[in-house]
Enzyme design. Structure first.
Site, PDB file in Angstrom:
ATOM      1  N   SER A 166      -5.252   5.892  -0.441  1.00  0.00           N
ATOM      2  CA  SER A 166      -5.106   4.438  -0.555  1.00  0.00           C
ATOM      3  C   SER A 166      -6.375   3.814  -1.137  1.00  0.00           C
ATOM      4  O   SER A 166      -7.489   4.134  -0.711  1.00  0.00           O
ATOM      5  CB  SER A 166      -4.830   3.882   0.831  1.00  0.00           C
ATOM      6  OG  SER A 166      -4.695   2.496   0.757  1.00  0.00           O
ATOM      7  N   SER A 167      -6.182   2.943  -2.138  1.00  0.00           N
ATOM      8  CA  SER A 167      -7.361   2.260  -2.703  1.00  0.00           C
ATOM      9  C   SER A 167      -7.803   1.204  -1.699  1.00  0.00           C
ATOM     10  O   SER A 167      -7.016   0.366  -1.304  1.00  0.00           O
ATOM     11  CB  SER A 167      -7.008   1.579  -4.018  1.00  0.00           C
ATOM     12  OG  SER A 167      -6.069   2.334  -4.722  1.00  0.00           O
ATOM     13  N   SER A 172       0.853  -1.182   0.000  1.00  0.00           N
ATOM     14  CA  SER A 172       0.000   0.000   0.000  1.00  0.00           C
ATOM     15  C   SER A 172       0.895   1.240   0.000  1.00  0.00           C
ATOM     16  O   SER A 172       1.803   1.349   0.809  1.00  0.00           O
ATOM     17  CB  SER A 172      -0.869  -0.036   1.245  1.00  0.00           C
ATOM     18  OG  SER A 172      -1.604   1.130   1.304  1.00  0.00           O
ATOM     19  N   GLY A 173       0.647   2.141  -0.934  1.00  0.00           N
ATOM     20  CA  GLY A 173       1.439   3.384  -0.998  1.00  0.00           C
ATOM     21  C   GLY A 173       2.669   3.259  -1.872  1.00  0.00           C
ATOM     22  O   GLY A 173       3.469   4.191  -1.944  1.00  0.00           O
ATOM     23  N   GLY A 200      -2.220  -3.728  -2.106  1.00  0.00           N
ATOM     24  CA  GLY A 200      -0.949  -4.413  -1.869  1.00  0.00           C
ATOM     25  C   GLY A 200      -0.940  -5.215  -0.596  1.00  0.00           C
ATOM     26  O   GLY A 200      -1.865  -5.122   0.222  1.00  0.00           O
ATOM     27  N   GLU A 215      -0.447  -6.253   2.987  1.00  0.00           N
ATOM     28  CA  GLU A 215      -0.576  -5.387   4.165  1.00  0.00           C
ATOM     29  C   GLU A 215      -0.185  -6.108   5.430  1.00  0.00           C
ATOM     30  O   GLU A 215      -0.662  -7.215   5.692  1.00  0.00           O
ATOM     31  CB  GLU A 215      -2.011  -4.867   4.290  1.00  0.00           C
ATOM     32  CG  GLU A 215      -2.287  -3.727   3.334  1.00  0.00           C
ATOM     33  CD  GLU A 215      -3.679  -3.156   3.462  1.00  0.00           C
ATOM     34  OE1 GLU A 215      -4.498  -3.703   4.238  1.00  0.00           O
ATOM     35  OE2 GLU A 215      -3.959  -2.159   2.769  1.00  0.00           O
ATOM     36  N   ASN A 226      -0.846   5.693   3.088  1.00  0.00           N
ATOM     37  CA  ASN A 226      -1.068   6.375   1.823  1.00  0.00           C
ATOM     38  C   ASN A 226      -2.278   7.294   1.984  1.00  0.00           C
ATOM     39  O   ASN A 226      -3.309   6.875   2.488  1.00  0.00           O
ATOM     40  CB  ASN A 226      -1.345   5.304   0.749  1.00  0.00           C
ATOM     41  CG  ASN A 226      -1.527   5.900  -0.630  1.00  0.00           C
ATOM     42  OD1 ASN A 226      -1.602   7.106  -0.800  1.00  0.00           O
ATOM     43  ND2 ASN A 226      -1.600   5.034  -1.625  1.00  0.00           N
ATOM     44  N   THR A 284      -1.611   2.539  -7.941  1.00  0.00           N
ATOM     45  CA  THR A 284      -2.708   3.244  -8.599  1.00  0.00           C
ATOM     46  C   THR A 284      -2.156   4.285  -9.566  1.00  0.00           C
ATOM     47  O   THR A 284      -2.643   4.436 -10.688  1.00  0.00           O
ATOM     48  CB  THR A 284      -3.613   3.890  -7.539  1.00  0.00           C
ATOM     49  OG1 THR A 284      -3.972   2.861  -6.629  1.00  0.00           O
ATOM     50  CG2 THR A 284      -4.846   4.478  -8.157  1.00  0.00           C
TER      51      THR A 284
HETATM   52  N1  LIG Z   1       5.252   7.860 -10.245  1.00  0.00           N
HETATM   53  C1  LIG Z   1       4.950   8.659  -9.232  1.00  0.00           C
HETATM   54  N2  LIG Z   1       5.339   9.933  -9.271  1.00  0.00           N
HETATM   55  C2  LIG Z   1       5.057  10.761  -8.265  1.00  0.00           C
HETATM   56  N3  LIG Z   1       4.400  10.399  -7.148  1.00  0.00           N
HETATM   57  C3  LIG Z   1       3.968   9.135  -7.041  1.00  0.00           C
HETATM   58  C4  LIG Z   1       4.218   8.217  -8.091  1.00  0.00           C
HETATM   59  N4  LIG Z   1       3.705   7.036  -7.696  1.00  0.00           N
HETATM   60  C5  LIG Z   1       3.139   7.239  -6.495  1.00  0.00           C
HETATM   61  N5  LIG Z   1       3.290   8.490  -6.088  1.00  0.00           N
HETATM   62  C6  LIG Z   1       2.851   9.108  -4.809  1.00  0.00           C
HETATM   63  O1  LIG Z   1       2.593   8.098  -3.886  1.00  0.00           O
HETATM   64  C7  LIG Z   1       1.246   8.149  -3.446  1.00  0.00           C
HETATM   65  C8  LIG Z   1       0.703   6.741  -3.294  1.00  0.00           C
HETATM   66  O2  LIG Z   1       0.559   6.151  -4.539  1.00  0.00           O
HETATM   67  P1  LIG Z   1      -0.608   5.115  -4.873  1.00  0.00           P
HETATM   68  O3  LIG Z   1      -0.496   4.811  -6.299  1.00  0.00           O
HETATM   69  O4  LIG Z   1      -1.907   5.628  -4.404  1.00  0.00           O
HETATM   70  O5  LIG Z   1      -0.195   3.875  -4.016  1.00  0.00           O
HETATM   71  P2  LIG Z   1      -0.890   2.464  -3.956  1.00  0.00           P
HETATM   72  O6  LIG Z   1      -1.974   2.455  -4.958  1.00  0.00           O
HETATM   73  O7  LIG Z   1       0.191   1.525  -4.282  1.00  0.00           O
HETATM   74  O8  LIG Z   1      -1.365   2.317  -2.594  1.00  0.00           O
HETATM   75  C9  LIG Z   1       0.501   8.898  -4.499  1.00  0.00           C
HETATM   76  O9  LIG Z   1      -0.585   9.588  -3.939  1.00  0.00           O
HETATM   77  C10 LIG Z   1       1.548   9.864  -4.997  1.00  0.00           C
HETATM   78  O10 LIG Z   1       1.620  10.970  -4.133  1.00  0.00           O
HETATM   79 MG   LIG Z   2      -3.895   2.249  -4.758  1.00  0.00          MG
END
Ligand SMILES: Nc1ncnc2c1ncn2[C@@H]1O[C@H](COP(=O)(O)OP(=O)(O)O)[C@@H](O)[C@H]1O
Ligand SMILES: [Mg+2]
Length: 1079
Positions: free
Chosen positions: A160-161, A107-108, A387, A389, A157, A112
């Site tokens: 977070s989804s 997660s984070g 992811g 957890e 996050n 996404t």
């Molecule tokens: N390629 C990227 N460039 C910039 N920031 C990113 C990138 N990937 C993730 N982040 C940062 O990390 C945070 C968490 O990403 P997210 O995709 O929501 O994580 P996950 O879906 O894996 O839980 C996002 O809100 C963003 O701020």
């Molecule tokens: Mg996500």
């Protein structure tokens, strides 16, 4: 800008982990860190992309970047998620292979974001057009909607989804998107009613309260204040960097684009509001007489408002919160609910309401984005699932999430291996088996149909009798105790008996990603996921179209006594479907890694990354990929890249690429065991060999550069030299021409000079001769003329001497006179009579004539002058003339009077009113009026008197009063005496015996003496009846005063007497007037 042709150009660390040498965990991490520190967040393991979350926006997602990666081979440019997306899209479009993009990570870690990047890339590169763009827009805009309802801030996050998402994007044969299908997995619905510390409920609640207009809130019976709602945790109600209000507008806009109707949006918001209201319903205990505990709703206002919102009858819902009806074998039994049960029922309703709303949203979106055309289409699936957890307190949700991740890892292993194997077979290379950890055992532990944990749980839930979480744990302890990945304190296995990190109410699973401790509390309930039928029926009765749809089981007509499937069962089934779906597709992996736990940029926590790298099995991934052969490359690009290493292939290889590569490898003496030739690719066993090739290439490139430089420099110098040479010739020829021209001109000039001199000399000579000839001729003529002249003169002399002399004389005199007169005429002086000039005489014999002519001219001129005079002027001149006759050369005063005009009347008596009487007394015209001094005989002093002269009289009067003193007729006047000097004294002598003589003579002095006497004389001379008046000019004369005669004597005054005339009485008979000597 430098053009890249390979991933190997300008690498930071190694861009592909497969090339890592030596391959150890340390070097692996070091490589990741090095790249991360240089903002290279993407690294490959073969075709897998490792993505490190930068936690800040990097400038690597611009439209330029999209263009850069578009239609380029995977290994051509530095690692990027776009390279993977491009590869997947092209292989879908061009090779007709369905694709799936599997994004995994904690997660984070950025899953996404990665899925969005892939989708946006595909949207950017695929076809364009109005219809296509609309589809794209709808697909992209489904994200904000689902994120608002399915994402929440967690400690890991901020966005977070809280659900798993798999989206199939469908394309037509051209690669244009047609539509999509979204599947959602297990929304974490427990979050609706309770959130862990530091976390929030789903975004939509906060967005609605902060972003909706006052009007909307009023309609929804909501207040803006978060603290008014029990379901909203307050400790992190606002998240920095998240603008809920703005996001609310984005969501509404996105819903509109996706195709939600206005009333649908309203219904959705009503449901969200209803959930918030539901959380505010509270219960209080009430005892019944039969000893049963009962609950009552504390404050019915929220209930009432909620019922109004959803169109439910309040009493129906109130009853549903108080009773539970159990139907068995056509019998209905109602039991009352105690307070705890009531709360359970309330929360269950809220969770169900929300999760069903979420599922409905997904269905609704699918309806909108569904592909219209029935034609066969290609599919690209994007999987963004929560992811792995590990929390402090892990429950049923984490168990399910981690199970999903196990399954994904499983498929990853399977597919990677399979792909690798397939490639070897395809390329005709011998396959060697590799050791790696296969997590199939863990999947078995969870999902096995006989003794898997999920099966146990279902069994417990369905078992009659009392079922609790503890009985479930007991069951696990007995059945799974022996499993090598299962740990429990109470299992017979004595290994954990003393493990205090493992509490009694927990079990632990050794997941591929690490050990996770699960607390059994809530497992049974959550698996059952029970909603009392009374509640679903109450919901079905609602007068609200959406609610009715969400609770179909509440329809009394369709009572289904069968238990609904458990949550675990549903998940297992959907995961199973997903897996089989994925297996039919060509997988593309993005493995997201979180560099730190602080959501901070630039921090690379090695232990954290190491942990993730380990459980994601990245090292194994590299090993699998390197098993046998670390590197492979198609023959064409390989030959293109290394052809300069061998003379036979450089610069052009004519035959097939494979043969070229073979020649190259033999030529370079690479040991045969280091590589194999596949059908279309060369396989290189060790990265060492590749680097050897790269090193050689680098050297060779340098040599080539030197060679090119050398040739270029030589060429440049040569062309420069040739140019110089050519120029030199041109310059020389021009100079020579110029020099010759100069020389020629000089010679030409000299020739001309010499020529001119000779010509001149010749001409002069000729001239001299001609002149001489002419002179001779002239001399002859002259001599002849003289001779003739002499002859003629000799002939005529006798006539000439007799007569010619007189005639010539007369003629000459005549000529001279003529000339003289003409000359005089032109030189005559001016007409002014006082002009004394006169031209000089030319000949002395003209003396007399000249003087006479001068006199005549003067007279004539004077006459002319006089003829201009008027009568008055003439009189004036006559007067002046008379004065001159009288006094010129006789009285010294005269010359000074010449210039004075004779004005006559100096006093203007008639105009002066003072003398009016006087002027009337004098009746004749006044010819002269002036002031005179009457000399007193007694002392010689004068007293002023007015002196008037008329034609007949002389009048004396007092100057001040104008009183008449004396009036003497001119006939009585005998003579006038005056001196010869410059004084103004004069005496008027009277005729003895006349009437006037009685008073005696007058001795007067005047400034205008000359004028006065002249006028007197003139008047008397003009009168015909009188004799002329005598004027005596003497320096001594007698004056007859009354009785006596007094002598007046004028003497030259001595200088001491000054310049004035003074009169003194010397004695009785003498008045002496001293007059200053005239200068
Ligand atoms: N390629 C990227 N460039 C910039 N920031 C990113 C990138 N990937 C993730 N982040 C940062 O990390 C945070 C968490 O990403 P997210 O995709 O929501 O994580 P996950 O879906 O894996 O839980 C996002 O809100 C963003 O701020
Ligand atoms: Mg996500």
């Amino acid at each position: 800008m430098e053009v890249k042709t390979s991933l190997l150009d300008n690498m930071i660390g190694v861009g592909d982990m497969v090339l890592l040498e030596p391959l150890t965990e340390d070097s692996f991490l070091e490589n990741l860190k090095k790249r991360f520190d240089h903002n290279e967040i993407y690294t490959y393991i073969g075709s897998v992309v490792i993505s490190l979350n930068p936690y800040r926006s990097l400038p690597i997602y611009t439209p330029d970047k999209v263009e850069e990666y578009r239609n380029r081979n995977f290994y051509e440019l530095s690692p990027h998620i776009y390279a993977l997306a491009d590869e997947a899209y092209r292989s879908l479009r061009d090779q007709d292979k369905d694709q799936c993009i599997l994004i995994t990570g904690e997660s984070g870690a950025g899953k996404t974001e990665a899925s969005k990047l892939v989708m946006s890339y595909v949207a950017a590169v695929c076809g364009k057009g109005q219809e296509v763009n609309k589809v794209k827009e709808q697909l992209l805009q489904s994200n904000p909607v689902l994120e608002a309802f399915g994402n929440a801030k967690t400690v890991r996050n901020d966005n977070s989804s809280r659900f798993g998402k798999y989206m199939d994007i469908e394309f037509d044969f051209k690669g244009d998107p047609l539509g999509g299908v979204i599947s959602n997995y297990l929304l974490e619905k427990s979050r609706v009613v309770k959130q862990p510390r530091g976390e929030r409920n789903f975004h939509i609640f906060y967005q609605l309260l902060s972003g909706a207009s006052d009007d909307t809130l009023k309609k929804l019976k909501l207040e803006r204040d978060f603290s008014k709602y029990n379901y909203l945790s307050l400790d992190s109600a606002t998240v920095s960097g998240l603008d809920d209000a703005a996001n609310f507008r984005t969501v509404r806009n996105a819903m509109q684009i996706v195709g939600f109707m206005e009333d649908e949006m309203q219904s959705v918001l009503e449901l969200v509001a209803a959930v918030l209201k539901l959380g505010n319903i509270e219960f209080k205990p009430e005892s019944r007489c039969n000893g049963m505990d009962e609950s009552r709703i504390k404050d019915k206002n929220d209930l009432k408002e909620m019922c109004e919102l959803l169109g439910i009858e309040q009493s129906v819902l109130e009853r549903a919160f108080s009773y539970r009806t159990v139907e068995a074998k056509m019998e209905k039994v109602s039991t009352t609910l105690n307070v705890a049960q009531a709360y359970y029922a309330r929360d269950a309703l809220a969770k169900n309401l929300y999760s069903r709303l979420f599922s409905w949203l997904v269905t609704r979106i699918n309806e909108s984005i569904k592909a219209q055309a029935k034609t066969r289409h290609k599919v690209m699936g994007v999987l963004d699932i929560y992811g792995f957890e590990i929390f402090e307190d892990n429950s049923f949700e984490q168990f399910i999430i981690n199970y999903c991740n196990e399954k994904l890892q499983q498929i990853f292993i399977e597919l990677t291996l399979r792909e690798e194997q397939e490639e070897y077979i395809r390329e005709g290379i011998e396959w060697t088996n590799i050791e790696y950890f296969n997590n199939a055992v863990i999947c078995g532990l969870i999902e096995n149909n006989q003794n898997g944990i999920l099966a146990m749980l279902d069994e417990e839930c369905l078992r009659p009798g009392t079922v609790t979480d503890e009985t479930f744990l007991d069951k696990l302890n007995t059945i799974c105790a022996d499993h090598q990945h299962f740990e429990s304190r109470l299992s017979k296995n004595s290994k954990f008996l003393n493990d205090h990190s493992l509490p009694h109410n927990c079990f632990r699973i050794q997941h591929y990603a690490g050990k996770v401790l699960y607390r059994v509390e809530g497992f049974v309930d959550k698996n059952n996921d029970l909603l009392y039928r009374d509640l679903s029926q109450a919901m079905y009765k609602a007068n609200h179209s959406l609610i009715k749809q969400l609770f179909p089981e509440g329809n009394p007509v369709k009572v289904n006594l069968k238990r609904p499937p458990t949550a675990g069962f549903q998940i297992k089934a959907s995961v199973g479907t997903l897996m089989s779906n994925l297996q039919t597709k060509n997988p593309n992996y993005i493995r997201c890694i979180k560099p730190n736990d602080k959501k901070a940029s630039h921090i690379f926590n090695e232990s954290l990354v190491c942990h993730q790298a380990r459980y994601l099995g990245l090292m194994e991934n590299v090993r699998v990929r390197r098993a046998g052969y670390a590197f492979r490359q198609a023959y064409e690009p390989c030959l293109e890249r290394y052809k300069m290493l061998c003379k036979n292939t450089w610069p052009h290889w004519k035959g097939p690429a494979r043969q070229g590569v073979e020649v190259l490898m033999t030529n370079l003496q690479v040991p045969a065991e280091e590589y194999s030739y596949g059908r279309s690719k060369i396989f290189i066993r060790n990265p060492r060999t590749l680097f050897f090739l790269e090193e050689k290439r680098k050297q060779c490139l340098e040599d080539l550069a030197t060679l090119i430089q050398k040739i270029y420099r030589g060429w440049k110098c040569r062309s420069h030299f040739l140019l110089l040479k050519k120029s030199q010739i041109v310059v020389a020829s021009w100079y020579r021409r110029y020099a010759q021209q100069k020389k020629y001109q000089k010679i030409k000039h000299s020739t001309t000079v010499v020529q001119s001199y000779t010509r001149g000399w010749q001409a002069r000579k000729l001239l001299r001769e001609l002149k001489y000839q002419k002179k001779c001729e002239e001399a002859v003529t002259t001599i002849a003329a003289f001779w003739h002249g002499t002859q003629v003169r000799r002939e005529y002399r006798k006539f000439f001497r007799a007569n010619a002399g007189k005639k010539i004389y007369n003629f000459t005199i005549q000529r001279i006179m003529q000339k003289y007169f003409l000359g005089l005429k032109s030189k005559l002086p001016s007409m002014s009579p006082i002009d004394k000039t006169w031209p000089a005489r030319p000949y002395s014999f003209l003396d007399g004539v000249h003087a006479e002519l001068r006199r005549i001219f003067h007279l004539w001129r004077c006459k002319k002058y006089r003829s201009q005079f008027t009568e008055e002027k003439k009189a004036v001149y006559e007067e002046k003339l008379e004065a001159s006759e009288l006094f010129k050369d006789k009285k010294a005063l005269y010359p000074s009077s010449v210039r004075q005009p004779f004005k006559g009347d100096y006093l203007e008596i008639s105009k002066n009113p003072k003398y009016q009487k006087l002027s009337s007394a004098v009746d004749e015209k006044i010819l002269l009026a002036d002031v005179v001094n009457k000399i007193n005989r007694a002392n010689g002093k004068g007293s002023p008197r007015l002196f008037l002269l008329t034609k007949k009289n002389v009048v004396l009067a007092d100057q001040k009063t104008g009183q008449l003193k004396a009036n003497v007729p001119l006939t009585d006047l005998a003579s006038v005496s005056t001196s010869s000097q410059t004084d103004g004294f004069f005496a008027l002598k009277l005729k003895e015996g006349s009437a006037s003589a009685i008073k005696g003579d007058f001795l007067l002095s005047s400034d205008h003496l000359i004028e006065m006497i002249t006028k007197l004389h003139r008047i008397s001379s003009m009168a015909a009846d009188r004799e002329k008046l005598n004027i005596d000019i003497l320096d001594e004369f007698l004056v007859q005063f009354k009785q006596d005669k007094v002598c007046v004597k004028f003497i030259q005054g001595s200088p001491k007497n000054g310049n004035s005339v003074s009169c003194k009485r010397k004695n009785n008979r003498l008045l002496e007037v001293s007059v200053p000597a005239s200068s």
